[in-house]
Write an enzyme that holds these catalytic residues in place. Sequence first.
Site, PDB file in Angstrom:
ATOM      1  N   ASP A  56       1.317  -0.517  -0.173  1.00 52.12           N
ATOM      2  CA  ASP A  56       0.003   0.049   0.069  1.00 52.12           C
ATOM      3  C   ASP A  56       0.761   0.980  -0.035  1.00 52.12           C
ATOM      4  OD1 ASP A  56      -2.990   1.151   0.521  1.00 52.12           O
ATOM      5  OD2 ASP A  56      -1.694   1.844   2.017  1.00 52.12           O
ATOM      6  N   GLU A  86       1.716  -0.497  -5.117  1.00 53.98           N
ATOM      7  CA  GLU A  86       0.552   0.349  -5.578  1.00 53.98           C
ATOM      8  C   GLU A  86       1.160   1.877  -5.971  1.00 53.98           C
ATOM      9  OE1 GLU A  86      -2.767   3.272  -3.937  1.00 53.98           O
ATOM     10  OE2 GLU A  86      -1.731   2.444  -2.473  1.00 53.98           O
TER      11      GLU A  86
HETATM   12  C1  NOJ Z   1      -4.380   3.149  -1.118  1.00 57.62           C
HETATM   13  C2  NOJ Z   1      -5.161   2.245   0.048  1.00 57.62           C
HETATM   14  O1  NOJ Z   1      -6.127   1.417  -1.677  1.00 57.62           O
HETATM   15  C3  NOJ Z   1      -6.431   4.160  -0.008  1.00 57.62           C
HETATM   16  O2  NOJ Z   1      -8.127   2.707   0.601  1.00 57.62           O
HETATM   17  C4  NOJ Z   1      -5.865   4.311   1.864  1.00 57.62           C
HETATM   18  O3  NOJ Z   1      -7.308   4.986   1.981  1.00 57.62           O
HETATM   19  C5  NOJ Z   1      -4.239   5.378   1.171  1.00 57.62           C
HETATM   20  N1  NOJ Z   1      -4.687   3.464   0.537  1.00 57.62           N
HETATM   21  C6  NOJ Z   1      -3.505   4.562   2.108  1.00 57.62           C
HETATM   22  O4  NOJ Z   1      -3.525   4.125   3.109  1.00 57.62           O
END
Ligand code: NOJ
Length: 562
Positions: A199, A256
């Site tokens: 993430d 991500e």
């Molecule tokens: C990306 C995640 O997909 C999202 O849902 C989240 O709010 C942020 N990162 C913070 O962790």
Amino acid sequence: MQQWYDNAIIYQVYPRSFQDSNNDGLGDLEGLLQRLDYIKKLGVNAIWINPVFTSPQVDNGYDVSNYFNIDPHFGSMATMNALIKRAHELDMHIILDFVLNHTSDQHPWFQDALKSPKSLFRDYYIWEQTKNGQVPNNWGSFFGGSVWAKHPSEKNTYYFHLFDQHMPDLNWANPEVRQAMIEVAKYWVEKGVDGLRLDAFIHIAKANLHQDFPSSEKGAVIAEPMYANLPNVVTYLQEFINELRKINPDLFILGEGASAGPELAALYTRSNRGNALCDGIVSFRNLPKERLADQDALAMKLKLPAKEKLDLAQLPESIVHWQTSLAQTTQPTLYFSNHDMPRMATAYGDSEYLERSLKTLATMQYLQKGVPIIYYGEELGLQNVELERFTAFQDQTVTALKTQLSGREQTAVLHYLSQTHKTPARQPMPWDDTVNQGFSEHEPWLRTATKQVTVAEEEEDPDSLLNFYRQLLHLKQQELFANGEFRLLTAPTGLLVYERYLAGKSALIVTNLTRESVSYSNDDWTNADIIYTVGQVTLADNQWHLAPWSSIVLKQDQLPWL
Ligand code: NOJ
């Protein structure tokens, strides 16, 4: 060497919305376990599960307070173990969402760090002091306002948070933090998970904090160059992944990279030390989008995100760019949406030709070279649900809007946000026509009056989207579609045409992404066999005639140019 994830087909489960097994209105791991056969039948071989670690749930689990345990809302470690075991028995892989840029402010590290500047954990987070009560710089948080929040008791002391203020960023410049996060990840890899979705990893390095971001705006501004994609991201990432691959060389790392385009994705999947970076990247820039011409005036005034659609003129170039940039390192990821975006059917489906448009879009997207990621419920054609209260969006910036608006404006804004916001895309999975559509006997965490099509209904109908996805994903498992080369062919705007080829076999994919009828001819393919068609496709005078939103997939036992 081939890895399992070269042929991965991923299903993304938002666990709080998939299946509630204990009737508290929240989906859980036991519910997911009960539904594994459904997922398997779809034709996928991996499941990405959004975060399930112990969390105060300020951001639905992305605020972790204990990485070594499961949040009681989602179940127990025993259930997680059982889930991993059963998934493996079904030849499916488990990918956990791993939050490494920040923790919850309830995490013991942060709680200790708050106690004193001398805390052993103080330097696990990012702190700044100012003289006159002003924030250290003008950098803005992705969740609104400044990235700086005040220490609750120490005067003029601030901590850094890129997301919610209850989610302080970890200080990855500190080697102890890097080691601590490696230990956490090792725990899960040793437990047997097959992959991690990292993430927000592109934010783990920050620029010198003693500078503003140049801007004519007053107050906090989004300052990506200060906290996204800085060179140390690769350094930290490489160290982290290297350690994990010592335990499991086949570990799949899905990064991500929210703002990553093809070049950055290539950077994050390339390595000069063997296989030591990500194997796939997900981002917000995977598809070219254009603003819809008729923007809502009120939404514009309130600076809500604009409504968008696929930019058909840019689509071929975008696809080629992603395909070629990653060709030397890994495969592109192929998806339309996830828990941070409106649903595919809402954003890209054509309401006049809904089912057909979704089948053609899926054909266009998932038969490309790459790893499909299907967001739960996409296979049913789920749309964003209508939320009728501002608080239901669970987003402070949305809640704050209400007081600025008249009654009629409130209704209009609620409707607009239901189409564009992420929360209406996180609805409970509709399984059947029993109470709460089979999700839970308790009122679901996200209340909605929207009637949704159910799994049970689609099971019955051989032409349903669900049954189409099953066929499409089984086709995708064939070597030709999993690993074959990709070649885009020139076609008029709105008609997306490409070939796949491998070991003397080839396929042609022709998709009409418009409401117009179009014709297409290609002498290399006139004698080929049809695998399937969507909508209405006829052959006359050596031309394929495709009605609106129709598509055709052909195959032949030779290479097209021979
Ligand atoms: C990306 C995640 O997909 C999202 O849902 C989240 O709010 C942020 N990162 C913070 O962790």
